[in-house]
Design a protein around this motif. Structure first.
Motif, PDB file in Angstrom:
ATOM      1  N   LYS A 110     -35.948 -50.047  16.142  1.00  0.00           N
ATOM      2  CA  LYS A 110     -37.251 -49.679  16.693  1.00  0.00           C
ATOM      3  C   LYS A 110     -37.124 -49.201  18.128  1.00  0.00           C
ATOM      4  CE  LYS A 110     -41.955 -51.462  17.253  1.00  0.00           C
ATOM      5  NZ  LYS A 110     -42.848 -52.644  17.046  1.00  0.00           N
ATOM      6  N   ARG A 111     -36.137 -49.738  18.854  1.00  0.00           N
ATOM      7  CA  ARG A 111     -35.897 -49.344  20.242  1.00  0.00           C
ATOM      8  C   ARG A 111     -35.036 -48.079  20.342  1.00  0.00           C
ATOM      9  NH1 ARG A 111     -36.762 -54.749  20.136  1.00  0.00           N
ATOM     10  NH2 ARG A 111     -37.621 -55.799  22.011  1.00  0.00           N
ATOM     11  N   GLY A 112     -34.683 -47.513  19.192  1.00  0.00           N
ATOM     12  CA  GLY A 112     -33.927 -46.262  19.190  1.00  0.00           C
ATOM     13  C   GLY A 112     -32.430 -46.395  19.097  1.00  0.00           C
ATOM     14  N   MET A 113     -31.930 -47.591  18.786  1.00  0.00           N
ATOM     15  CA  MET A 113     -30.492 -47.779  18.651  1.00  0.00           C
ATOM     16  C   MET A 113     -30.027 -47.463  17.236  1.00  0.00           C
ATOM     17  SD  MET A 113     -29.266 -51.148  20.804  1.00  0.00           S
ATOM     18  CE  MET A 113     -27.646 -50.481  21.191  1.00  0.00           C
ATOM     19  N   HIS A 114     -28.872 -46.853  17.121  1.00  0.00           N
ATOM     20  CA  HIS A 114     -28.198 -46.741  15.833  1.00  0.00           C
ATOM     21  C   HIS A 114     -27.615 -48.117  15.523  1.00  0.00           C
ATOM     22  CE1 HIS A 114     -28.716 -42.494  16.465  1.00  0.00           C
ATOM     23  NE2 HIS A 114     -27.936 -42.516  17.549  1.00  0.00           N
ATOM     24  N   VAL A 115     -27.497 -48.459  14.244  1.00  0.00           N
ATOM     25  CA  VAL A 115     -27.045 -49.801  13.896  1.00  0.00           C
ATOM     26  C   VAL A 115     -25.911 -49.768  12.872  1.00  0.00           C
ATOM     27  CG1 VAL A 115     -29.230 -50.928  14.455  1.00  0.00           C
ATOM     28  CG2 VAL A 115     -28.872 -50.033  12.153  1.00  0.00           C
ATOM     29  N   VAL A 116     -24.990 -50.692  13.046  1.00  0.00           N
ATOM     30  CA  VAL A 116     -23.925 -50.939  12.077  1.00  0.00           C
ATOM     31  C   VAL A 116     -24.187 -52.333  11.527  1.00  0.00           C
ATOM     32  CG1 VAL A 116     -21.449 -51.145  11.684  1.00  0.00           C
ATOM     33  CG2 VAL A 116     -22.319 -49.518  13.391  1.00  0.00           C
ATOM     34  N   LEU A 117     -24.506 -52.415  10.256  1.00  0.00           N
ATOM     35  CA  LEU A 117     -24.910 -53.666   9.619  1.00  0.00           C
ATOM     36  C   LEU A 117     -23.727 -54.276   8.882  1.00  0.00           C
ATOM     37  CD1 LEU A 117     -28.268 -52.342   8.110  1.00  0.00           C
ATOM     38  CD2 LEU A 117     -27.875 -53.300  10.389  1.00  0.00           C
ATOM     39  N   VAL A 118     -23.395 -55.513   9.232  1.00  0.00           N
ATOM     40  CA  VAL A 118     -22.230 -56.182   8.652  1.00  0.00           C
ATOM     41  C   VAL A 118     -22.667 -57.477   7.975  1.00  0.00           C
ATOM     42  CG1 VAL A 118     -19.954 -57.184   9.095  1.00  0.00           C
ATOM     43  CG2 VAL A 118     -20.752 -55.234  10.463  1.00  0.00           C
ATOM     44  N   ALA A 119     -22.270 -57.666   6.733  1.00  0.00           N
ATOM     45  CA  ALA A 119     -22.518 -58.902   5.989  1.00  0.00           C
ATOM     46  C   ALA A 119     -21.786 -58.801   4.654  1.00  0.00           C
ATOM     47  CB  ALA A 119     -24.016 -59.140   5.776  1.00  0.00           C
ATOM     48  N   ARG A 120     -21.922 -59.819   3.827  1.00  0.00           N
ATOM     49  CA  ARG A 120     -21.287 -59.800   2.501  1.00  0.00           C
ATOM     50  C   ARG A 120     -22.173 -59.135   1.450  1.00  0.00           C
ATOM     51  NH1 ARG A 120     -20.026 -65.957   1.363  1.00  0.00           N
ATOM     52  NH2 ARG A 120     -22.208 -66.019   2.040  1.00  0.00           N
ATOM     53  N   SER A 121     -23.483 -59.115   1.687  1.00  0.00           N
ATOM     54  CA  SER A 121     -24.442 -58.669   0.674  1.00  0.00           C
ATOM     55  C   SER A 121     -24.655 -57.158   0.746  1.00  0.00           C
ATOM     56  CB  SER A 121     -25.774 -59.396   0.861  1.00  0.00           C
ATOM     57  OG  SER A 121     -25.576 -60.792   0.926  1.00  0.00           O
ATOM     58  N   GLU A 122     -23.880 -56.408  -0.019  1.00  0.00           N
ATOM     59  CA  GLU A 122     -23.938 -54.950   0.066  1.00  0.00           C
ATOM     60  C   GLU A 122     -25.309 -54.402  -0.319  1.00  0.00           C
ATOM     61  OE1 GLU A 122     -21.524 -50.953  -1.422  1.00  0.00           O
ATOM     62  OE2 GLU A 122     -20.923 -52.940  -2.163  1.00  0.00           O
ATOM     63  N   GLU A 123     -25.879 -54.892  -1.387  1.00  0.00           N
ATOM     64  CA  GLU A 123     -27.166 -54.372  -1.854  1.00  0.00           C
ATOM     65  C   GLU A 123     -28.246 -54.551  -0.786  1.00  0.00           C
ATOM     66  OE1 GLU A 123     -30.381 -54.913  -5.534  1.00  0.00           O
ATOM     67  OE2 GLU A 123     -28.477 -56.010  -5.561  1.00  0.00           O
ATOM     68  N   ALA A 124     -28.313 -55.742  -0.199  1.00  0.00           N
ATOM     69  CA  ALA A 124     -29.317 -56.021   0.830  1.00  0.00           C
ATOM     70  C   ALA A 124     -29.085 -55.149   2.063  1.00  0.00           C
ATOM     71  CB  ALA A 124     -29.289 -57.493   1.215  1.00  0.00           C
ATOM     72  N   LEU A 125     -27.815 -54.963   2.438  1.00  0.00           N
ATOM     73  CA  LEU A 125     -27.502 -54.143   3.607  1.00  0.00           C
ATOM     74  C   LEU A 125     -27.904 -52.691   3.390  1.00  0.00           C
ATOM     75  CD1 LEU A 125     -23.965 -55.383   4.749  1.00  0.00           C
ATOM     76  CD2 LEU A 125     -26.192 -55.918   5.762  1.00  0.00           C
ATOM     77  N   ARG A 126     -27.591 -52.148   2.225  1.00  0.00           N
ATOM     78  CA  ARG A 126     -27.904 -50.737   1.963  1.00  0.00           C
ATOM     79  C   ARG A 126     -29.414 -50.511   1.894  1.00  0.00           C
ATOM     80  NH1 ARG A 126     -23.583 -48.008   1.804  1.00  0.00           N
ATOM     81  NH2 ARG A 126     -21.599 -48.845   1.043  1.00  0.00           N
ATOM     82  N   LYS A 127     -30.126 -51.455   1.353  1.00  0.00           N
ATOM     83  CA  LYS A 127     -31.583 -51.348   1.311  1.00  0.00           C
ATOM     84  C   LYS A 127     -32.156 -51.341   2.717  1.00  0.00           C
ATOM     85  CE  LYS A 127     -35.711 -53.641  -0.515  1.00  0.00           C
ATOM     86  NZ  LYS A 127     -36.224 -54.803  -1.302  1.00  0.00           N
ATOM     87  N   LEU A 128     -31.667 -52.242   3.563  1.00  0.00           N
ATOM     88  CA  LEU A 128     -32.141 -52.319   4.945  1.00  0.00           C
ATOM     89  C   LEU A 128     -31.763 -51.059   5.719  1.00  0.00           C
ATOM     90  CD1 LEU A 128     -33.408 -53.835   7.323  1.00  0.00           C
ATOM     91  CD2 LEU A 128     -31.192 -54.967   7.678  1.00  0.00           C
ATOM     92  N   ALA A 129     -30.520 -50.584   5.541  1.00  0.00           N
ATOM     93  CA  ALA A 129     -30.060 -49.388   6.251  1.00  0.00           C
ATOM     94  C   ALA A 129     -30.923 -48.180   5.909  1.00  0.00           C
ATOM     95  CB  ALA A 129     -28.597 -49.114   5.907  1.00  0.00           C
TER      96      ALA A 129
END
Length: 268
Positions: free
Chosen positions: A29-48
């Motif tokens: 929301k503040r304009g940053m690009h994000v790299v999302l790291v976790a074990r849950s691929e499905e949840a990460l891709r949905k959020l990304a």
């Protein structure tokens, strides 16, 4: 000095839910690009996908189990392969175990130390030198109010969070003059699924806050250059009072509060 978020890149561990997800949403929301790291691929891709669509920022997904050996090196390699530079590191991933020490699975406690301690150090080694070379950067490490006292029945968790707090405060001073802000976030109870993921229900104590309040407090503290912060005035006062108590007294009080029900009413 004001911190500029827009156009920079943040790497967030444990980003699939809870505090990590709220960090991801707040930074996007503040304009940053994000790299999302976790074990849950499905949840990460949905959020990304959601963050990219909503805020027009770049969202990358790295699936990794940071409780495993060399996981941080794999994350760094994935970042380099994608041509990214990390401006902010959020070490949020963590876990806890709760029970009489001899009843705990040694492998789970080993994973806890790897995730709560080793991964934090390894990721700092992976990305902090590049920040120092650029003369700017930020790191927020999620610790806990548990860092301030020994906690029987959660001995490894509290000790690991004490490490994170000490580590963060030391690096904050070491790198302050080089343009890097390091902050330890030390919340009490947060409205996430963390306590449900321990082996047994953990007794709750102190003021419970939302993940949003924890993240907002952490980012404000980082902006102000604070080395550590405890969200919520009630919890701040609680920790302040511990300065006048002996550590053995604190441990005894924690033991009374945290003693598992099975030990209070042992089966004969």
């Amino acid at each position: 000095m004001m911190y500029v978020y827009a156009g920079k890149t943040a790497l967030i561990t444990g980003a699939s839910s809870g505090i990590g997800e709220v960090f991801a949403r707040g930074l996007a929301k503040r304009g940053m690009h994000v790299v999302l790291v976790a074990r849950s691929e499905e949840a990460l891709r949905k959020l990304a996908a959601e963050l990219t669509k909503q805020y027009g920022i770049r969202s990358e997904v790295i699936v990794a189990d940071l409780s495993q050996e060399k996981a941080a090196a794999q994350v760094k390699a994935a970042v380099e392969t994608r041509g990214l530079h990390i401006d902010m590191l959020i070490n949020n991933a963590g876990m806890g175990t709760y029970d009489a020490f001899e009843k705990l699975d040694p492998e789970r406690d080993h994973q806890q130390v790897m995730l709560n301690v080793t991964a934090v150090v390894d990721l700092a080694h992976a990305f902090l030198p590049e920040m120092a070379a650029r003369g700017e950067g930020a790191m927020i490490n999620v610790s806990s109010m548990a860092a301030y006292m020994p906690m029987p029945y959660m001995a490894v968790y509290a000790a690991s969070k004490a490490f994170v707090l000490s580590f963060s405060e030391a690096l904050s001073v070491e790198y302050h003059q080089r343009g890097i802000r390091v902050t330890a976030l030390c919340p009490g109870q947060v409205e996430t699924s963390f306590h449900q993921k321990t082996e047994h229900p953990v007794p709750r104590a102190g003021a419970t806050i939302s993940a949003q309040e924890a993240v907002t407090t952490a980012l404000r503290a980082m902006e102000q250059g604070k080395s550590s912060v405890i969200p919520n005035r009630m919890n701040q006062a609680s920790i302040l009072s511990t300065r006048f108590m002996s550590r053995i007294f604190l441990a005894q009080g924690a033991a009374s509060r945290l003693k598992p029900q099975s030990l209070k009413n042992p089966t004969r």
